[in-house]
Design an enzyme around this catalytic site. Structure first.
Site, mmCIF file in Angstrom:
data_model
loop_
_atom_site.group_PDB
_atom_site.id
_atom_site.type_symbol
_atom_site.label_atom_id
_atom_site.label_comp_id
_atom_site.label_asym_id
_atom_site.label_seq_id
_atom_site.Cartn_x
_atom_site.Cartn_y
_atom_site.Cartn_z
ATOM 1 N N LYS A 54 0.841 -1.201 0.000
ATOM 2 C CA LYS A 54 0.000 0.000 0.000
ATOM 3 C C LYS A 54 0.876 1.250 0.000
ATOM 4 O O LYS A 54 0.629 2.188 -0.753
ATOM 5 C CB LYS A 54 -0.940 -0.017 1.215
ATOM 6 N N GLN A 98 -4.449 -1.102 9.659
ATOM 7 C CA GLN A 98 -4.363 -2.449 9.081
ATOM 8 C C GLN A 98 -4.924 -3.481 10.075
ATOM 9 O O GLN A 98 -4.519 -3.511 11.237
ATOM 10 C CB GLN A 98 -2.894 -2.772 8.737
ATOM 11 N N ASP A 121 -10.977 2.849 4.157
ATOM 12 C CA ASP A 121 -11.282 1.414 4.082
ATOM 13 C C ASP A 121 -12.792 1.182 3.962
ATOM 14 O O ASP A 121 -13.229 0.072 3.678
ATOM 15 C CB ASP A 121 -10.770 0.698 5.338
#
Ligand code: NAD
Length: 286
Positions: A54, A98, A121
Site C-alpha cells: 500500500k 491495518q 477502508d
C-alpha cells in the site's frame, strides 16, 4: 467453453494510472497531494506485506503516505489517541488501520473512532450505512474493486442472480450491497447455508470469499457464469490459491478471476482511489 480471464493486474494498473492523473490534476492546479496515514500494530507478516504494498503504491501515484508502526503490546487508549490526532490533522485525508489488530485490542472501537470522511477502508458504520442506502461515500476496497473490475470488462449486472459465499464485514456484506445497488438479485451464503451447491448452480454471478482453497467445485458453476474468487489461501507448497477450483470452473464459466492477479491488485488500487476521493471531497481544487 473456456472462460475469459478477468485480469485484475491489468485493471488495477489502469486504475492506478487514473488515480495518478487525478493527483497530478490536483497538484497542477496548485492543490496539495492526498495524504494517507497507514497504521500498523505489531508484526503480523501478512499485514506487513500488505502495508508495504500500500505504501509503495501510494508513492507511485503521488499520494503521500505516513507510516505509524506501533508495537504489538500498545494499549487500546494509545491507538485511539493516535486516531484522534489523525482525525484532527488538516493534512491527513485518509486513515487506514491495518487489520487484524492484536487479540487484546478492540478493532470495532478503533474503526468507530475514525472520522467517516477519512475512512478510506469504508469500514465505519456510517459508511456501511451509506452503502446500504446507496448514498455516496467511501466504499470498502475489496467489494468496490470487484465492481470496478466487472465494469471494466463491460459485464452487465442488472437482473442477474448473484450468489456470495461469505458474510464478513469486510467482504461478504458490502459485496452484497454493491451487487444489490447494481440491481442484481442477491443471495448471501455462509457456514449455516443449506444446500450451498444448488445455490451456486443457479448463480449468474458468483463471489467466493470463504478462505478455503478449492472450496467451490468446478462442476457447480453455471455455464457462462461470472466467477469472482476473493479467497487468498497459502498452500503448503507456498503457492497462493483461491476458493474456487480454477481449472474446473474455467471450463464452464464465461468470466473468471485468477488467484493471484484477480481481486487482490484491485483492492490495493481501490485504496488509492478512495484516498484521492477523500482528498477531493475534503479539500477540493477547482
Ligand atoms: P472470514 O473468515 O471473515 O469469512 C469467511 C466466511 O465464509 C464466513 O462468513 C463464513 O460464514 C463463510 N463460510 C465458512 N465456511 C463455510 C461453508 N462451509 N459454507 C459456506 N460458507 C462458509 O473471511 P474474510 O475476511 O471475508 O475473507 C475471506 C477470504 O477472502 C480469505 O481467503 C481472505 O484472505 C480473502 N480476502 C481477500 C481479499 C482480497 O483483496 N483479494 C480481501 C479480503 C479478504
Amino acid at each position: 467453453m473456456t472462460a475469459e480471464i478477468l485480469d485484475g493486474k491489468a485493471a488495477a494498473l489502469r486504475l492506478q494510472q487514473t488515480v495518478g492523473a487525478g493527483v497530478a490534476r490536483r497538484t497542477g492546479a496548485g492543490g496539495r497531494p492526498p495524504e494517507l496515514a497507514v497504521v500498523l500494530v505489531g508484526e503480523n507478516p501478512a499485514s506487513q506485506v500488505y502495508v508495504r504494498k500500500k505504501r509503495s503504491q501510494c508513492e507511485e501515484v503521488g499520494i503521500v503516505s505516513h507510516a505509524h508502526d506501533l508495537p504489538a503490546d500498545i494499549e487500546q487508549e494509545t491507538l485511539l489517541a493516535l486516531v484522534d490526532e489523525l482525525n484532527a490533522a488538516a493534512n491527513i485525508d485518509g486513515i487506514l488501520v491495518q487489520l487484524p489488530l492484536p487479540p487484546h485490542m478492540d478493532a470495532q472501537q478503533v474503526i468507530d473512532r475514525i472520522d467517516p470522511a477519512k475512512d478510506v477502508d469504508g469500514f465505519h458504520p456510517v459508511n456501511m450505512g451509506r452503502l446500504a442506502l446507496k448514498l455516496p461515500g467511501p466504499r470498502s476496497c475489496t467489494p468496490r474493486g470487484v465492481m470496478t473490475l466487472l465494469e471494466d470488462a463491460g459485464i452487465v449486472l442488472a437482473g442477474k442472480d448473484a450468489v456470495i459465499i461469505g458474510q464478513s464485514n469486510i467482504v461478504g456484506r458490502p459485496m452484497a450491497m454493491e451487487l444489490l445497488n447494481a440491481r442484481c438479485t442477491v443471495t448471501i451464503c455462509h457456514s449455516r447455508t443449506r444446500d450451498l451447491e444448488a445455490k451456486v448452480r443457479g448463480a449468474d454471478v458468483l463471489v467466493a470469499a470463504v478462505g478455503r482453497p478449492g472450496f467451490v467445485q468446478g462442476d457447480w458453476i453455471k455455464e457462462g457464469a461470472v466467477v469472482v474468487d476473493v479467497g487468498i489461501n497459502r498452500l503448503e507448497s507456498g503457492k497462493l490459491a483461491g476458493d474456487v477450483d480454477f481449472d474446473g470452473a474455467r471450463q464452464r464459466a464465461g468470466w473468471i478471476t485468477p488467484v493471484p492477479g484477480g481481486v487482490g491488485p484491485m483492492t490495493v488500487a481501490t485504496l488509492l482511489a478512495n484516498t484521492l476521493d477523500a482528498a477531493d471531497a475534503r479539500d477540493p481544487v477547482y
